[in-house]
Design a protein around this motif. Structure first.
Motif, PDB file in Angstrom:
ATOM      1  N   LEU A 102       0.832  -1.195   0.000  1.00 59.48           N
ATOM      2  CA  LEU A 102       0.000   0.000   0.000  1.00 59.48           C
ATOM      3  C   LEU A 102       0.872   1.252   0.000  1.00 59.48           C
ATOM      4  CD1 LEU A 102      -2.749   1.390   0.198  1.00 59.48           C
ATOM      5  CD2 LEU A 102      -2.776   0.895   2.654  1.00 59.48           C
ATOM      6  N   SER A 103       2.008   1.163   0.666  1.00 60.14           N
ATOM      7  CA  SER A 103       2.926   2.301   0.728  1.00 60.14           C
ATOM      8  C   SER A 103       3.562   2.620  -0.622  1.00 60.14           C
ATOM      9  CB  SER A 103       4.022   2.037   1.766  1.00 60.14           C
ATOM     10  OG  SER A 103       4.746   0.856   1.450  1.00 60.14           O
ATOM     11  N   ASP A 104       3.443   1.692  -1.596  1.00 56.06           N
ATOM     12  CA  ASP A 104       3.981   1.946  -2.932  1.00 56.06           C
ATOM     13  C   ASP A 104       3.107   2.909  -3.725  1.00 56.06           C
ATOM     14  OD1 ASP A 104       6.260   0.301  -2.737  1.00 56.06           O
ATOM     15  OD2 ASP A 104       5.044  -1.483  -3.106  1.00 56.06           O
ATOM     16  N   ILE A 105       1.895   3.175  -3.241  1.00 57.38           N
ATOM     17  CA  ILE A 105       1.029   4.159  -3.892  1.00 57.38           C
ATOM     18  C   ILE A 105       1.454   5.535  -3.387  1.00 57.38           C
ATOM     19  CG2 ILE A 105      -1.317   4.973  -4.274  1.00 57.38           C
ATOM     20  CD1 ILE A 105      -2.300   2.165  -3.646  1.00 57.38           C
ATOM     21  N   LYS A 106       1.974   6.348  -4.281  1.00 55.19           N
ATOM     22  CA  LYS A 106       2.522   7.651  -3.925  1.00 55.19           C
ATOM     23  C   LYS A 106       1.718   8.776  -4.576  1.00 55.19           C
ATOM     24  CE  LYS A 106       6.285   5.574  -2.222  1.00 55.19           C
ATOM     25  NZ  LYS A 106       6.606   5.525  -0.783  1.00 55.19           N
ATOM     26  N   GLN A 107       1.910   9.985  -4.083  1.00 59.56           N
ATOM     27  CA  GLN A 107       1.400  11.148  -4.784  1.00 59.56           C
ATOM     28  C   GLN A 107       2.008  11.157  -6.184  1.00 59.56           C
ATOM     29  OE1 GLN A 107       2.335  14.861  -2.917  1.00 59.56           O
ATOM     30  NE2 GLN A 107       1.136  16.073  -4.361  1.00 59.56           N
ATOM     31  N   GLY A 108       1.155  11.283  -7.196  1.00 60.09           N
ATOM     32  CA  GLY A 108       1.625  11.252  -8.570  1.00 60.09           C
ATOM     33  C   GLY A 108       1.486   9.897  -9.237  1.00 60.09           C
TER      34      GLY A 108
ATOM     35  N   MET B 227     -15.140   1.719 -10.892  1.00 60.40           N
ATOM     36  CA  MET B 227     -13.719   1.726 -11.214  1.00 60.40           C
ATOM     37  C   MET B 227     -13.301   3.167 -11.476  1.00 60.40           C
ATOM     38  SD  MET B 227     -10.798   0.280 -11.726  1.00 60.40           S
ATOM     39  CE  MET B 227     -11.121  -1.488 -11.850  1.00 60.40           C
ATOM     40  N   THR B 228     -12.200   3.571 -10.884  1.00 57.74           N
ATOM     41  CA  THR B 228     -11.640   4.900 -11.140  1.00 57.74           C
ATOM     42  C   THR B 228     -10.210   4.746 -11.614  1.00 57.74           C
ATOM     43  OG1 THR B 228     -12.992   5.848  -9.346  1.00 57.74           O
ATOM     44  CG2 THR B 228     -11.190   7.192 -10.198  1.00 57.74           C
ATOM     45  N   ASN B 229      -9.950   5.145 -12.843  1.00 56.17           N
ATOM     46  CA  ASN B 229      -8.582   5.213 -13.370  1.00 56.17           C
ATOM     47  C   ASN B 229      -8.186   6.672 -13.319  1.00 56.17           C
ATOM     48  OD1 ASN B 229      -8.737   2.500 -13.875  1.00 56.17           O
ATOM     49  ND2 ASN B 229      -8.251   2.647 -16.045  1.00 56.17           N
ATOM     50  N   ALA B 230      -7.211   7.003 -12.459  1.00 55.18           N
ATOM     51  CA  ALA B 230      -6.959   8.411 -12.196  1.00 55.18           C
ATOM     52  C   ALA B 230      -5.577   8.631 -11.598  1.00 55.18           C
ATOM     53  CB  ALA B 230      -8.026   8.941 -11.232  1.00 55.18           C
ATOM     54  N   ASN B 231      -5.199   9.894 -11.529  1.00 53.28           N
ATOM     55  CA  ASN B 231      -3.957  10.298 -10.902  1.00 53.28           C
ATOM     56  C   ASN B 231      -4.163  10.474  -9.399  1.00 53.28           C
ATOM     57  OD1 ASN B 231      -1.120  11.398 -11.368  1.00 53.28           O
ATOM     58  ND2 ASN B 231      -2.043  13.084 -10.220  1.00 53.28           N
ATOM     59  N   VAL B 232      -3.174  10.085  -8.617  1.00 50.21           N
ATOM     60  CA  VAL B 232      -3.225  10.276  -7.169  1.00 50.21           C
ATOM     61  C   VAL B 232      -2.696  11.666  -6.844  1.00 50.21           C
ATOM     62  CG1 VAL B 232      -2.445   9.447  -4.926  1.00 50.21           C
ATOM     63  CG2 VAL B 232      -2.919   7.813  -6.761  1.00 50.21           C
ATOM     64  N   ASP B 233      -3.594  12.551  -6.407  1.00 47.87           N
ATOM     65  CA  ASP B 233      -3.189  13.916  -6.067  1.00 47.87           C
ATOM     66  C   ASP B 233      -2.580  13.989  -4.672  1.00 47.87           C
ATOM     67  OD1 ASP B 233      -4.006  14.882  -8.499  1.00 47.87           O
ATOM     68  OD2 ASP B 233      -5.972  15.526  -7.793  1.00 47.87           O
ATOM     69  N   THR B 234      -3.229  13.333  -3.720  1.00 41.97           N
ATOM     70  CA  THR B 234      -2.723  13.338  -2.353  1.00 41.97           C
ATOM     71  C   THR B 234      -2.960  11.981  -1.714  1.00 41.97           C
ATOM     72  OG1 THR B 234      -4.811  14.179  -1.442  1.00 41.97           O
ATOM     73  CG2 THR B 234      -3.127  15.804  -2.003  1.00 41.97           C
ATOM     74  N   VAL B 235      -2.103  11.641  -0.752  1.00 38.92           N
ATOM     75  CA  VAL B 235      -2.238  10.419   0.029  1.00 38.92           C
ATOM     76  C   VAL B 235      -2.271  10.823   1.498  1.00 38.92           C
ATOM     77  CG1 VAL B 235      -1.212   8.195   0.624  1.00 38.92           C
ATOM     78  CG2 VAL B 235      -0.943   9.106  -1.702  1.00 38.92           C
TER      79      VAL B 235
ATOM     80  N   LEU C  71      -8.177  11.268  -5.825  1.00 42.01           N
ATOM     81  CA  LEU C  71      -7.947  10.926  -7.220  1.00 42.01           C
ATOM     82  C   LEU C  71      -8.563  11.970  -8.136  1.00 42.01           C
ATOM     83  CD1 LEU C  71      -8.841   7.115  -7.064  1.00 42.01           C
ATOM     84  CD2 LEU C  71      -6.594   8.184  -6.753  1.00 42.01           C
ATOM     85  N   SER C  72      -7.848  12.329  -9.193  1.00 41.79           N
ATOM     86  CA  SER C  72      -8.401  13.265 -10.173  1.00 41.79           C
ATOM     87  C   SER C  72      -8.284  12.680 -11.573  1.00 41.79           C
ATOM     88  CB  SER C  72      -7.680  14.610 -10.107  1.00 41.79           C
ATOM     89  OG  SER C  72      -6.329  14.492 -10.496  1.00 41.79           O
ATOM     90  N   TYR C  73      -9.304  12.935 -12.359  1.00 43.14           N
ATOM     91  CA  TYR C  73      -9.361  12.465 -13.739  1.00 43.14           C
ATOM     92  C   TYR C  73     -10.083  13.521 -14.561  1.00 43.14           C
ATOM     93  CZ  TYR C  73     -13.865  11.163 -11.729  1.00 43.14           C
ATOM     94  OH  TYR C  73     -15.066  11.194 -11.054  1.00 43.14           O
ATOM     95  N   LYS C  74     -10.016  13.407 -15.862  1.00 36.58           N
ATOM     96  CA  LYS C  74     -10.668  14.385 -16.723  1.00 36.58           C
ATOM     97  C   LYS C  74     -12.158  14.435 -16.405  1.00 36.58           C
ATOM     98  CE  LYS C  74      -7.411  13.840 -20.550  1.00 36.58           C
ATOM     99  NZ  LYS C  74      -7.224  13.362 -21.942  1.00 36.58           N
ATOM    100  N   GLY C  75     -12.609  15.587 -15.996  1.00 29.47           N
ATOM    101  CA  GLY C  75     -14.033  15.754 -15.730  1.00 29.47           C
ATOM    102  C   GLY C  75     -14.445  15.531 -14.293  1.00 29.47           C
ATOM    103  N   GLY C  76     -13.511  15.188 -13.399  1.00 31.08           N
ATOM    104  CA  GLY C  76     -13.948  14.976 -12.027  1.00 31.08           C
ATOM    105  C   GLY C  76     -12.851  14.516 -11.097  1.00 31.08           C
ATOM    106  N   SER C  77     -13.247  14.235  -9.869  1.00 31.84           N
ATOM    107  CA  SER C  77     -12.326  13.743  -8.857  1.00 31.84           C
ATOM    108  C   SER C  77     -13.125  13.027  -7.786  1.00 31.84           C
ATOM    109  CB  SER C  77     -11.532  14.891  -8.229  1.00 31.84           C
ATOM    110  OG  SER C  77     -12.398  15.771  -7.523  1.00 31.84           O
TER     111      SER C  77
END
Length: 204
Positions: A72-78, A123-131, A142-148
């Motif tokens: 779980l710690s491998d999931i980073k901001q970005g 399902m959300t395919n998105a960028n991790v903005d903050t952890v 999580l942020s993606y085109k059109g939402g978060s």
């Protein structure tokens, strides 16, 4: 072609397939989850979780991969992730599994859509903005085109990334996840296959 590029191409195929059949129900590919019964030539037989047995045709274009467990710690901001989740009693999304994409696959399948990994799953395919560390896991903004949205990942939720595999890994008894296009007469043609390897079963 390097393993990194091959894995990225496979993830792209999985992501785009997921997104396309979420948006086009009339012609959507099908997700098949179960245990391998056999592989004979290009015919993969799978006993599904639902109890029925189906056959899937593998073509030259069918991608075969595995998954490996990460922390779980491998999931980073970005990080760029695919998070399957269900709403909790408070309406907040709680992850049932998370797939971490390689950077070269960033942006594929981007969005938030209905999924079939349990009742009311998404399902959300998105960028991790903050952890943010929580008492029972980590909260991912999580942020993606059109939402978060924000998804809580419990400490016991599977977190995986893709790993190399071949048709030689498609052996009886292994758990498998298949994205397949329906064909005439109830047949299926595999687009993407994720097989259990080294004791790690596909959680998606």
């Amino acid at each position: 072609m390097s393993i990194r590029i091959k894995l990225a191409a496979s993830l792209v195929a999985l992501s785009l397939a997921s997104a396309s059949f979420a948006q086009s129900p009339a012609t959507k590919p099908e997700r098949i989850r179960g245990d391998i019964v056999s592989l004979s030539g290009n015919t993969l037989t799978v006993h599904r979780r639902s109890g029925d047995t189906v056959t899937v045709t593998l073509s030259d274009a069918s991608k075969v991969s595995a998954v490996k467990a990460i922390q779980l710690s491998d999931i980073k901001q970005g990080s760029y992730v695919g998070a399957a989740a269900v709403p909790g009693p408070d309406g907040k999304l709680t992850a049932t599994e998370v797939l971490v994409f390689p950077d070269v696959a960033r942006g594929t399948g981007e969005g938030h859509y209905a999924y079939d990994l349990g009742a009311n799953s998404s399902m959300t395919n998105a960028n991790v903005d903050t952890v943010v560390e929580g008492t029972s896991g980590r909260d991912l903004k999580l942020s993606y085109k059109g939402g978060s949205n924000t998804v809580t990942v419990p400490t016991n939720a599977p977190v995986v990334t893709l790993a190399p595999a071949t048709r030689a890994d498609l052996v009886a008894g292994k758990k498998v996840f298949v994205v397949a296009a329906p064909a005439n007469g109830g047949a299926h043609t595999a687009q993407f296959v994720v097989v259990e390897k080294d004791g790690v079963a596909p959680p998606m």
